[in-house]
Design a protein around this motif. Structure first.
Motif, PDB file in Angstrom:
ATOM      1  N   ALA A 700      -6.093 -55.243  14.357  1.00 24.89           N
ATOM      2  CA  ALA A 700      -7.411 -54.738  13.933  1.00 24.89           C
ATOM      3  C   ALA A 700      -7.259 -53.406  13.205  1.00 24.89           C
ATOM      4  CB  ALA A 700      -8.323 -54.592  15.154  1.00 24.89           C
ATOM      5  N   GLU A 701      -6.402 -52.527  13.702  1.00 25.81           N
ATOM      6  CA  GLU A 701      -6.206 -51.217  13.071  1.00 25.81           C
ATOM      7  C   GLU A 701      -5.554 -51.363  11.697  1.00 25.81           C
ATOM      8  OE1 GLU A 701      -5.575 -48.621  17.211  1.00 25.81           O
ATOM      9  OE2 GLU A 701      -3.840 -49.298  16.031  1.00 25.81           O
ATOM     10  N   ALA A 702      -4.584 -52.258  11.575  1.00 26.79           N
ATOM     11  CA  ALA A 702      -3.897 -52.451  10.294  1.00 26.79           C
ATOM     12  C   ALA A 702      -4.852 -53.021   9.255  1.00 26.79           C
ATOM     13  CB  ALA A 702      -2.691 -53.368  10.480  1.00 26.79           C
ATOM     14  N   ARG A 703      -5.664 -53.992   9.646  1.00 26.04           N
ATOM     15  CA  ARG A 703      -6.624 -54.560   8.709  1.00 26.04           C
ATOM     16  C   ARG A 703      -7.668 -53.535   8.281  1.00 26.04           C
ATOM     17  NH1 ARG A 703      -7.418 -60.479  11.741  1.00 26.04           N
ATOM     18  NH2 ARG A 703      -5.622 -61.510  10.725  1.00 26.04           N
ATOM     19  N   ALA A 704      -8.103 -52.710   9.233  1.00 21.79           N
ATOM     20  CA  ALA A 704      -9.092 -51.671   8.894  1.00 21.79           C
ATOM     21  C   ALA A 704      -8.501 -50.656   7.917  1.00 21.79           C
ATOM     22  CB  ALA A 704      -9.557 -50.969  10.168  1.00 21.79           C
ATOM     23  N   ALA A 705      -7.197 -50.416   8.000  1.00 22.84           N
ATOM     24  CA  ALA A 705      -6.549 -49.467   7.107  1.00 22.84           C
ATOM     25  C   ALA A 705      -6.106 -50.110   5.800  1.00 22.84           C
ATOM     26  CB  ALA A 705      -5.339 -48.860   7.810  1.00 22.84           C
ATOM     27  N   GLY A 706      -6.355 -51.421   5.633  1.00 27.05           N
ATOM     28  CA  GLY A 706      -5.981 -52.109   4.407  1.00 27.05           C
ATOM     29  C   GLY A 706      -4.497 -52.334   4.258  1.00 27.05           C
ATOM     30  N   GLU A 707      -3.782 -52.400   5.367  1.00 22.41           N
ATOM     31  CA  GLU A 707      -2.325 -52.581   5.340  1.00 22.41           C
ATOM     32  C   GLU A 707      -2.014 -54.076   5.411  1.00 22.41           C
ATOM     33  OE1 GLU A 707       0.194 -50.357   5.098  1.00 22.41           O
ATOM     34  OE2 GLU A 707      -1.257 -48.731   4.749  1.00 22.41           O
ATOM     35  N   GLN A 708      -1.958 -54.736   4.259  1.00 19.32           N
ATOM     36  CA  GLN A 708      -1.796 -56.179   4.216  1.00 19.32           C
ATOM     37  C   GLN A 708      -0.436 -56.620   4.755  1.00 19.32           C
ATOM     38  OE1 GLN A 708      -4.005 -58.494   3.633  1.00 19.32           O
ATOM     39  NE2 GLN A 708      -2.496 -60.125   3.959  1.00 19.32           N
ATOM     40  N   ARG A 709       0.642 -55.989   4.283  1.00 22.97           N
ATOM     41  CA  ARG A 709       1.980 -56.402   4.705  1.00 22.97           C
ATOM     42  C   ARG A 709       2.171 -56.192   6.207  1.00 22.97           C
ATOM     43  NH1 ARG A 709       7.690 -54.299   2.037  1.00 22.97           N
ATOM     44  NH2 ARG A 709       9.070 -55.616   3.312  1.00 22.97           N
ATOM     45  N   LEU A 710       1.688 -55.046   6.711  1.00 17.51           N
ATOM     46  CA  LEU A 710       1.787 -54.779   8.140  1.00 17.51           C
ATOM     47  C   LEU A 710       0.959 -55.789   8.920  1.00 17.51           C
ATOM     48  CD1 LEU A 710       2.731 -52.992  10.481  1.00 17.51           C
ATOM     49  CD2 LEU A 710       0.787 -51.472  10.021  1.00 17.51           C
ATOM     50  N   SER A 711      -0.174 -56.178   8.381  1.00 20.33           N
ATOM     51  CA  SER A 711      -1.035 -57.162   9.061  1.00 20.33           C
ATOM     52  C   SER A 711      -0.305 -58.493   9.232  1.00 20.33           C
ATOM     53  CB  SER A 711      -2.329 -57.378   8.274  1.00 20.33           C
ATOM     54  OG  SER A 711      -3.084 -56.185   8.218  1.00 20.33           O
ATOM     55  N   VAL A 712       0.479 -58.884   8.216  1.00 18.17           N
ATOM     56  CA  VAL A 712       1.236 -60.135   8.308  1.00 18.17           C
ATOM     57  C   VAL A 712       2.262 -60.034   9.434  1.00 18.17           C
ATOM     58  CG1 VAL A 712       2.893 -61.613   7.120  1.00 18.17           C
ATOM     59  CG2 VAL A 712       0.894 -60.738   5.896  1.00 18.17           C
TER      60      VAL A 712
END
Length: 837
Positions: A700-712
């Motif tokens: 949730a935190e990664a998506r909120a920060a717009g971190e696409q690669r980290l989200s994967v």
């Protein structure tokens, strides 16, 4: 991961310049391996209140005179007398192997003297002392009116004082590690565990009540004597000598070998066998004290038999022969004499007199460090010359002492101990109480000490005394050469030692150290190796800090000069170690990180973890900045990659600290990444609910920060955690999403994709869709190039489990064997254990 290039350049240039030696008063600040005695008068407060002041003062004066007379008589030094209390030190100015024996003998004498002191005492009072004895490494400096004659710094004085506090009236509490093999000379209680204020680990202690000379019921000290593994042939010869003596053929046998090879333990095993057959056992010992009485072992035996002490050799020989002949007429007699290498000439003559007795049921066994020469057959019928244990026997002994244990730790112990059973026993004891398998592995590495983990370096008190006393017998040149070698490490490149000391391969001093059994040729050409790694550790810990740091930095400079590119993993690890020990945390961090990366790339998981932890330890010594926090999270991420295959709780604590620091930086993507790896380490430990919770929040935190690669990456971790939690309905869509998005060619290892496919195969197998699971396992293997990556062990191991479910026993065995092979290669204990099972 990037180091400050300017700092690195300046530091390298500084290290390339010659270093002046430290001032003489800093080279050796006075580190000593000593044994300390704390003694106090029991119920002293009550006595002072009930006695007239003049009478109490006279009592204290008499007690102090006893301290001043008895302690030096046994080779000790009175450090401080405060009121009725005594602090005495044994092993200064020279460490002696028998310092603990001297300390206990002096303390027993003090207790005996106190009981006989004449004083005007209140009714019902008898003077009693209570004492504590503990030994180890202390810093000895000049004292003053407050500290006493010497100022002693370190944990040893505090522990000795705490042991004295725990002693009852007329009781002596001594730590097992200090007493060591000297326990055979005293009557003592069974070992017990004692919690000591200010120390995390409890201490194993015994309560000594008297001298045990001549007593048959003495036992080998618990926890210090290795078992008789690998000594079957010697036990057979001793049994044969026992049988011959039982038939009336007097026999004299010597058990010979260097310290620690198990001479006393063999004699103890023989005694137990003899006593079970109805033999009378008598024991005695020799010691190296200049104050040892003539014919010491035989006088001890005569006292045990209530015979008067002899005045001459002839009297001793006659009295002993008469007494023993009388005993042997009633039952067979076994006479055991320890440490015969310290026997005086008079004792040698008495032994020869016993040797000439007519046939009778008598077996005399002596233990000695000196292999008898050509003339000795006149004195001994047999000599059992003990050799170090071979690799298989050493491993068998370690397994016997440790039980079910990490086989990689056993291998390190055996390599470190050099086949010495006593050293194997001490290292096993240390590993048992370290509680952390990985900490012990770091301790036993060739590179040397690791910050904060000093248990194995200080060693047991008796081993420290043994090694230090041998070191002090060497000429100054050889002693300094040996100390320099100890700073280099357990494996010593000859070129480096030559550059550091001027002693090359043809040095006579090096030849003498080889003859003294300190150093021998290493496995690689151009190297030396300490015969026993524990010996090296004890020598190292006895070197003063300024001199040690100076040597470490000079070694680092030499390594940088010789290996300008610094690209080799072993060189990077050595540089990291020497910079850390030399006090340069910046360069220690830089090279530890590089060494960890190379080890991880080579799938050497334990080495990678050790180097990353060393890097984090260096970070802890540096100021905390945002850049350093990012570097910490990067390192924890790589520890997380190791933890997937072999997790430990220590990794969890490091990940929590990284998350805490990342949250303090107000950097949302950094915090999400730190939380992701905290969750993944929980997954590696099997803490599935925590793993799922942290991964969900991190996603949730990664998506909120717009971190696409980290989200994967976090999505994959969440899928893995849900699989581990058996929440297959939620896990499968995530696994499929990751697999579809990360399809690669077969030109490189893609561990994340492979592991995700394995998780999917596991879910399919657990649901009974075995054909689809088979296809998925085959697909996972296609992600790899070569078969030495740690993920290969996971693929084959999980596949073996699914094959077991199907009843395909032989295929399951083959898959499990392949998993074992790769896990052994990558040193992953968790995978190794699962596949073996």
């Amino acid at each position: 991961m990037k180091a400050d290039a300017e700092n690195l350049q300046q530091a390298t240039e500084s290290l390339s310049r010659p270093h002046a030696p430290a001032p003489p008063d800093e080279v050796d600040p006075g580190r000593r391996f000593v044994t300390l005695v704390f003694a106090d008068l029991s119920r002293s407060t009550q006595l002072a209140a009930l006695m007239e002041a003049e009478h109490y003062a006279a009592l204290l004066s008499g007690l102090r005179r006893a301290y001043d007379e008895i302690v030096p008589r046994h080779g000790g030094v009175v450090v401080r007398v405060q009121g009725d209390g005594l602090l005495a030190m044994f092993g200064y100015p020279q460490t002696r192997e028998d310092d603990s024996l001297r300390a206990l003998s002096a303390t027993l004498a003090l207790h005996a003297h106190a009981r006989t002191m004449q004083a005007v005492l209140p009714a019902g009072f008898v003077l009693r002392l209570h004492s504590g004895v503990h030994g180890g490494l202390v810093l000895v400096r000049r004292g003053d009116i407050e500290c006493g004659r010497f100022e002693l710094t370190g944990s040893v004085p505090n522990i000795a004082a705490r042991l004295a506090e725990s002693a009852a009236a007329d009781e002596i509490v001594v730590s097992v590690e200090t007493l060591g093999p000297s326990a055979r000379h005293f009557r003592s209680s069974e070992p017990e565990t004692l919690a000591v204020r200010g120390r995390d680990e409890p201490i194993h202690v015994v309560r000594v009540s008297g001298d045990a000379s001549g007593m048959a019921e003495r036992r080998a000290p618990a926890g210090t004597m290795a078992a008789t593994v690998g000594r079957g042939a010697e036990l057979g010869q001793l049994g044969q000598a026992l049988a011959e003596a039982a038939r009336g053929q007097l026999r004299v046998v010597a058990i010979a070998g260097p310290a620690g090879l198990g001479k006393t333990r063999l004699a103890q095993a023989l005694a137990e066998d003899a006593e079970a057959q109805g033999w009378r056992t008598l024991r005695a010992h020799c010691d190296e004290s200049l104050g040892a009485e003539p014919m010491q072992p035989f006088v001890q035996v005569l006292r045990a038999l209530d015979a008067p002490a002899p005045d001459t050799i002839a009297q001793a020989a006659t009295s002993l022969c008469v007494r023993i002949a009388g005993l042997a007429a009633q039952q067979p007699v076994l006479l055991l004499i320890d440490d015969w290498h310290w026997a005086d000439d008079a004792s040698q003559h008495v032994l020869m007199a016993l040797r000439r007795l007519p046939p009778l049921r008598l077996l005399i066994v002596v233990t000695t460090r000196q292999v008898p020469g050509p003339q000795e057959p006149l004195r001994f019928d047999r000599t059992l010359a003990l050799a170090p244990l071979n690799e298989a026997m050493a491993a068998a002994l370690a397994h016997q002492l440790l039980g079910a244990v990490d086989p990689f730790v056993v291998a390190q112990i055996c390599r470190h101990a050099g086949g010495n059973p006593l050293f194997i026993g001490e290292l096993c004891h240390s590993v048992t109480h370290a509680q952390l398998r990985d900490a012990a592995l770091v301790q036993l590495s060739d590179a040397g000490a690791s910050p904060g983990l000093d248990r194995l370096h200080n060693g047991a008190g008796f081993l420290s005394r043994l090694v230090e006393s041998r070191l002090q017998l060497l000429p100054a040149e050889q002693a300094e050469l040996l100390r320099a070698a100890a700073v280099i490490g357990n494996v010593v490149p000859l070129w480096l030692l030559d550059q550091l000391t001027g002693h090359g391969a043809d040095s006579s001093a090096l030849g003498m150290l080889a003859e003294q059994d300190f150093l021998h040729a290493g496995a690689q050409a151009g190297t030396l190796r300490f015969k026993h790694g524990l010996t090296r550790d004890i020598i190292y810990s006895g070197i003063g800090l300024p001199a040690r740091q100076n040597l470490h930095l000079r070694i680092a400079a030499a390594l940088l000069h010789r290996h300008a590119d610094g690209a080799q993993a072993d060189v990077q690890a050595s540089l990291a170690h020497h910079f850390a020990a030399g006090g340069d945390s910046v360069l220690a961090l830089h090279f530890a990180e590089l060494a960890g990366d190379r080890a991880l790339a080579a799938s050497a998981l334990d080495r990678a973890r050790a180097q990353y932890r060393a890097a984090l330890a260096a970070l802890d010594r540096l100021p905390t900045t945002a850049a350093r926090v990012r570097q910490r999270v990067d390192i924890v991420q790589r520890i997380g990659l190791v933890s997937v295959y072999d997790a430990t709780r220590v990794d969890l604590a490091m990940a929590r600290r990284a998350l805490q620091l990342a949250e303090g930086c107000a950097d949302a993507p950094l915090a999400a990444r730190a939380r992701h790896w905290l969750g993944y380490i929980h997954y590696g430990l099997g803490d599935m609910p925590d793993a799922v919770q942290h991964c969900e929040r991190a996603l949730a935190e990664a998506r909120a920060a717009g971190e696409q690669r980290l989200s994967v990456q976090i999505t994959a971790a969440l899928g893995h955690a849900l699989t581990g939690a058996a929440q297959y309905t939620q896990a499968l869509p995530l696994l499929d999403e990751i697999i579809a998005g990360r399809r690669r060619g077969t030109g490189r290892t893609d561990a994340l994709t492979a592991f995700t496919i394995v998780c999917r195969a596991w879910v399919l197998g657990d649901r009974g869709d075995f054909d689809a699971a088979e296809a998925a396992f085959a697909d996972a293997l296609q992600c790899l190039v070569g078969d030495e990556h740690e993920i290969g062990s996971t693929i084959h191991g999980w596949h073996a489990a699914v094959l077991l479910w199907r009843g395909h026993w032989e295929r399951a065995r083959i898959a499990a064997a392949e998993s074992v092979r790769i896990a052994r290669r990558t040193r992953s204990l968790a995978q190794y254990s699962i596949a073996e099972a």
